[in-house]
Enzyme design. Structure first.
Site, mmCIF file in Angstrom:
data_model
loop_
_atom_site.group_PDB
_atom_site.id
_atom_site.type_symbol
_atom_site.label_atom_id
_atom_site.label_comp_id
_atom_site.label_asym_id
_atom_site.label_seq_id
_atom_site.Cartn_x
_atom_site.Cartn_y
_atom_site.Cartn_z
ATOM 1 N N ASP A 33 0.874 -1.187 0.000
ATOM 2 C CA ASP A 33 0.000 0.000 0.000
ATOM 3 C C ASP A 33 0.911 1.237 0.000
ATOM 4 O OD1 ASP A 33 -3.268 0.155 0.980
ATOM 5 O OD2 ASP A 33 -2.136 2.027 0.912
ATOM 6 N N ASP A 50 3.786 2.878 -4.453
ATOM 7 C CA ASP A 50 2.779 3.662 -5.173
ATOM 8 C C ASP A 50 2.542 2.940 -6.492
ATOM 9 O OD1 ASP A 50 1.381 5.413 -6.837
ATOM 10 O OD2 ASP A 50 2.333 7.179 -5.961
ATOM 11 N N SER A 75 -10.867 4.534 -4.414
ATOM 12 C CA SER A 75 -12.042 3.665 -4.300
ATOM 13 C C SER A 75 -13.374 4.411 -4.357
ATOM 14 C CB SER A 75 -11.958 2.872 -2.994
ATOM 15 O OG SER A 75 -12.012 3.753 -1.891
ATOM 16 N N TYR A 136 -14.579 7.280 -11.626
ATOM 17 C CA TYR A 136 -14.134 6.079 -10.900
ATOM 18 C C TYR A 136 -14.643 4.812 -11.598
ATOM 19 C CZ TYR A 136 -14.565 2.494 -7.257
ATOM 20 O OH TYR A 136 -14.533 1.313 -6.552
ATOM 21 N N SER A 165 -21.022 -3.760 -2.246
ATOM 22 C CA SER A 165 -20.665 -2.942 -1.085
ATOM 23 C C SER A 165 -20.069 -3.860 -0.036
ATOM 24 C CB SER A 165 -21.907 -2.249 -0.517
ATOM 25 O OG SER A 165 -22.574 -1.510 -1.531
HETATM 26 P P1 NAI Z 1 -10.007 1.850 0.421
HETATM 27 O O1 NAI Z 1 -10.008 3.221 -0.160
HETATM 28 O O2 NAI Z 1 -10.326 1.685 1.871
HETATM 29 O O3 NAI Z 1 -8.607 1.141 0.132
HETATM 30 C C1 NAI Z 1 -7.864 1.361 -1.046
HETATM 31 C C2 NAI Z 1 -6.396 1.301 -0.683
HETATM 32 O O4 NAI Z 1 -5.643 1.589 -1.867
HETATM 33 C C3 NAI Z 1 -5.993 2.334 0.389
HETATM 34 O O5 NAI Z 1 -5.354 1.695 1.479
HETATM 35 C C4 NAI Z 1 -5.066 3.278 -0.344
HETATM 36 O O6 NAI Z 1 -4.004 3.771 0.460
HETATM 37 C C5 NAI Z 1 -4.555 2.400 -1.485
HETATM 38 N N1 NAI Z 1 -4.106 3.213 -2.607
HETATM 39 C C6 NAI Z 1 -4.720 4.309 -3.142
HETATM 40 N N2 NAI Z 1 -3.957 4.844 -4.099
HETATM 41 C C7 NAI Z 1 -2.842 4.079 -4.189
HETATM 42 C C8 NAI Z 1 -1.682 4.135 -4.983
HETATM 43 N N3 NAI Z 1 -1.489 5.093 -5.894
HETATM 44 N N4 NAI Z 1 -0.745 3.184 -4.786
HETATM 45 C C9 NAI Z 1 -0.915 2.203 -3.865
HETATM 46 N N5 NAI Z 1 -1.981 2.115 -3.067
HETATM 47 C C10 NAI Z 1 -2.941 3.041 -3.229
HETATM 48 O O7 NAI Z 1 -10.997 0.990 -0.455
HETATM 49 P P2 NAI Z 1 -11.704 -0.392 -0.095
HETATM 50 O O8 NAI Z 1 -13.090 -0.109 0.291
HETATM 51 O O9 NAI Z 1 -10.836 -1.173 0.807
HETATM 52 O O10 NAI Z 1 -11.757 -1.074 -1.544
HETATM 53 C C11 NAI Z 1 -10.694 -1.904 -1.998
HETATM 54 C C12 NAI Z 1 -10.819 -2.043 -3.502
HETATM 55 O O11 NAI Z 1 -12.085 -2.611 -3.823
HETATM 56 C C13 NAI Z 1 -10.737 -0.725 -4.263
HETATM 57 O O12 NAI Z 1 -10.052 -0.939 -5.488
HETATM 58 C C14 NAI Z 1 -12.181 -0.379 -4.542
HETATM 59 O O13 NAI Z 1 -12.309 0.411 -5.715
HETATM 60 C C15 NAI Z 1 -12.788 -1.758 -4.714
HETATM 61 N N6 NAI Z 1 -14.193 -1.774 -4.363
HETATM 62 C C16 NAI Z 1 -14.582 -1.656 -3.052
HETATM 63 C C17 NAI Z 1 -15.930 -1.698 -2.733
HETATM 64 C C18 NAI Z 1 -16.389 -1.667 -1.299
HETATM 65 O O14 NAI Z 1 -17.591 -1.790 -1.101
HETATM 66 N N7 NAI Z 1 -15.519 -1.513 -0.293
HETATM 67 C C19 NAI Z 1 -16.953 -1.797 -3.773
HETATM 68 C C20 NAI Z 1 -16.431 -1.902 -5.116
HETATM 69 C C21 NAI Z 1 -15.098 -1.888 -5.378
HETATM 70 C C1 15L Z 2 -17.490 1.178 -4.547
HETATM 71 O O1 15L Z 2 -17.002 0.905 -5.642
HETATM 72 C C2 15L Z 2 -16.724 1.906 -3.520
HETATM 73 O O2 15L Z 2 -15.352 1.545 -3.536
HETATM 74 C C3 15L Z 2 -17.262 1.741 -2.118
HETATM 75 O O3 15L Z 2 -16.695 2.736 -1.290
HETATM 76 C C4 15L Z 2 -18.790 1.852 -2.123
HETATM 77 O O4 15L Z 2 -19.158 3.138 -2.522
HETATM 78 C C5 15L Z 2 -19.363 0.815 -3.069
HETATM 79 O O5 15L Z 2 -18.807 0.930 -4.368
HETATM 80 C C6 15L Z 2 -20.887 0.885 -3.203
HETATM 81 O O6 15L Z 2 -21.378 1.042 -4.311
HETATM 82 O O7 15L Z 2 -21.557 0.786 -2.173
#
Ligand code: NAI
Ligand code: 15L
Length: 268
Positions: A33, A50, A75, A136, A165
């Site tokens: 990360d 990164d 995200s 996004y 989600s």
């Molecule tokens: P989050 O925002 O909590 O975690 C994303 C992580 O990626 C963070 O720890 C951040 O520091 C890291 N990151 C951001 N830019 C970066 C970069 N340039 N280089 C390296 N690391 C970087 O998001 P979450 O909720 O944990 O989601 C994880 C993945 O799942 C994301 O790709 C998100 O788009 C996807 N996702 C999540 C959903 C959810 O409901 N939580 C729904 C749909 C997709």
């Molecule tokens: C996503 O893609 C996002 O990463 C998460 O933060 C939520 O917004 C999720 O979709 C959602 O649609 O609930």
């Protein structure tokens, strides 16, 4: 069992929740990360990276990895420059590094926002055309397209999971349909790594919720059967929800608030 799994975005919400479940199918796990992780378990190591830095991404594969869970990136809706570095350049760097390091299978955290402009009364399978609801969402369509091209041209296998989600519990009525328990996500990853053939497959990442907009029958061959459901929070979610206007785009369309939001660079 994988011998070394790489997980990007490991410091985020999904990464933190998945970590304790990965020992089920990986002997050692490299967490990566831009935010440092210090509370490492015995089978975990950490590498700062990164995703926009191709050399740093390639270094994540040093010594070989045999599976990747790619969660890293922006995200939510953000300005294009942020999304460009983390989600577009980052996904490209990851697929390129995998291609040059033995082509371990990749689980790509795509999103329901690739199809957010479909209505909630439509049932979608994994062949529908993308209808992203945000910059996004567009970036996740790019990731899926990259995965498709890398499979067809180079044989790089990948599961693109259009996650709904993934949070500890559903936070609003929409999430009664879109909620994904992290345990179901972990099972899905295990199925994808174990499947005899994966190709490039797209699957919707939702638990076994009573309300559903997504049809995963084309991915049945993975053997994934989600065990959890949003049902136990239904009463609590509906009791605390504010009144919904049926004409509100955020209520009509699957993408919810992402549909209703304006351009991230416009001043409000
Ligand atoms: P989050 O925002 O909590 O975690 C994303 C992580 O990626 C963070 O720890 C951040 O520091 C890291 N990151 C951001 N830019 C970066 C970069 N340039 N280089 C390296 N690391 C970087 O998001 P979450 O909720 O944990 O989601 C994880 C993945 O799942 C994301 O790709 C998100 O788009 C996807 N996702 C999540 C959903 C959810 O409901 N939580 C729904 C749909 C997709
Ligand atoms: C996503 O893609 C996002 O990463 C998460 O933060 C939520 O917004 C999720 O979709 C959602 O649609 O609930």
């Amino acid at each position: 069992m994988l011998s070394k799994l790489l997980m990007t975005g490991a410091a985020g919400g999904v990464g933190a929740a998945l970590r304790p479940l990965l020992a089920e199918f990986a002997t050692s796990v490299v967490l990566s990360d831009v935010t440092e992780i210090t509370d490492l378990a015995a089978h975990e190591s950490f590498q700062l990276c990164d995703l926009g830095d191709s050399g740093a991404v390639a270094a994540l594969f040093d010594g070989g990895v045999d599976g990747v869970i790619h969660l890293g990136g922006v995200s939510v809706e953000k300005t294009f420059d942020l999304i460009l570095n983390a989600n577009l350049v980052g996904a490209y760097n990851l697929f390129e590094a995998a291609r040059h390091h033995g082509q371990p299978r990749i689980i790509f955290a795509s999103s329901n926002h690739t199809v957010g402009y479909y209505r909630r009364d439509e049932q979608l399978d994994n062949t529908v055309l993308p209808k992203p609801d945000s910059l996004y969402g567009v970036s996740k369509v790019f990731g899926e397209s990259l995965a498709s091209m890398y499979f067809n041209k180079f044989g790089q296998e990948c599961l693109s999971v259009r996650i709904g989600s993934c949070f500890p519990k559903p936070a609003d009525p929409r999430m009664l349909a879109t909620w994904l328990a992290v345990e179901d996500l972990a099972d899905l990853c295990a199925c994808a790594f174990a499947a005899p053939r994966l190709g490039h497959t797209i699957v919707y990442g939702a638990s076994d919720n009573a309300e559903s907009w997504w049809d995963n029958r084309n991915a049945d061959f993975l053997g994934w059967r989600p065990k959890h459901s949003s049902a136990k929070w239904r009463a609590e979610v509906l009791a605390s929800a504010s009144r919904q206007d049926a004409r509100d785009p955020a209520v009509i369309y699957q993408g919810g608030g992402f549909v209703a939001a304006g351009h991230p660079s416009d001043k409000s």
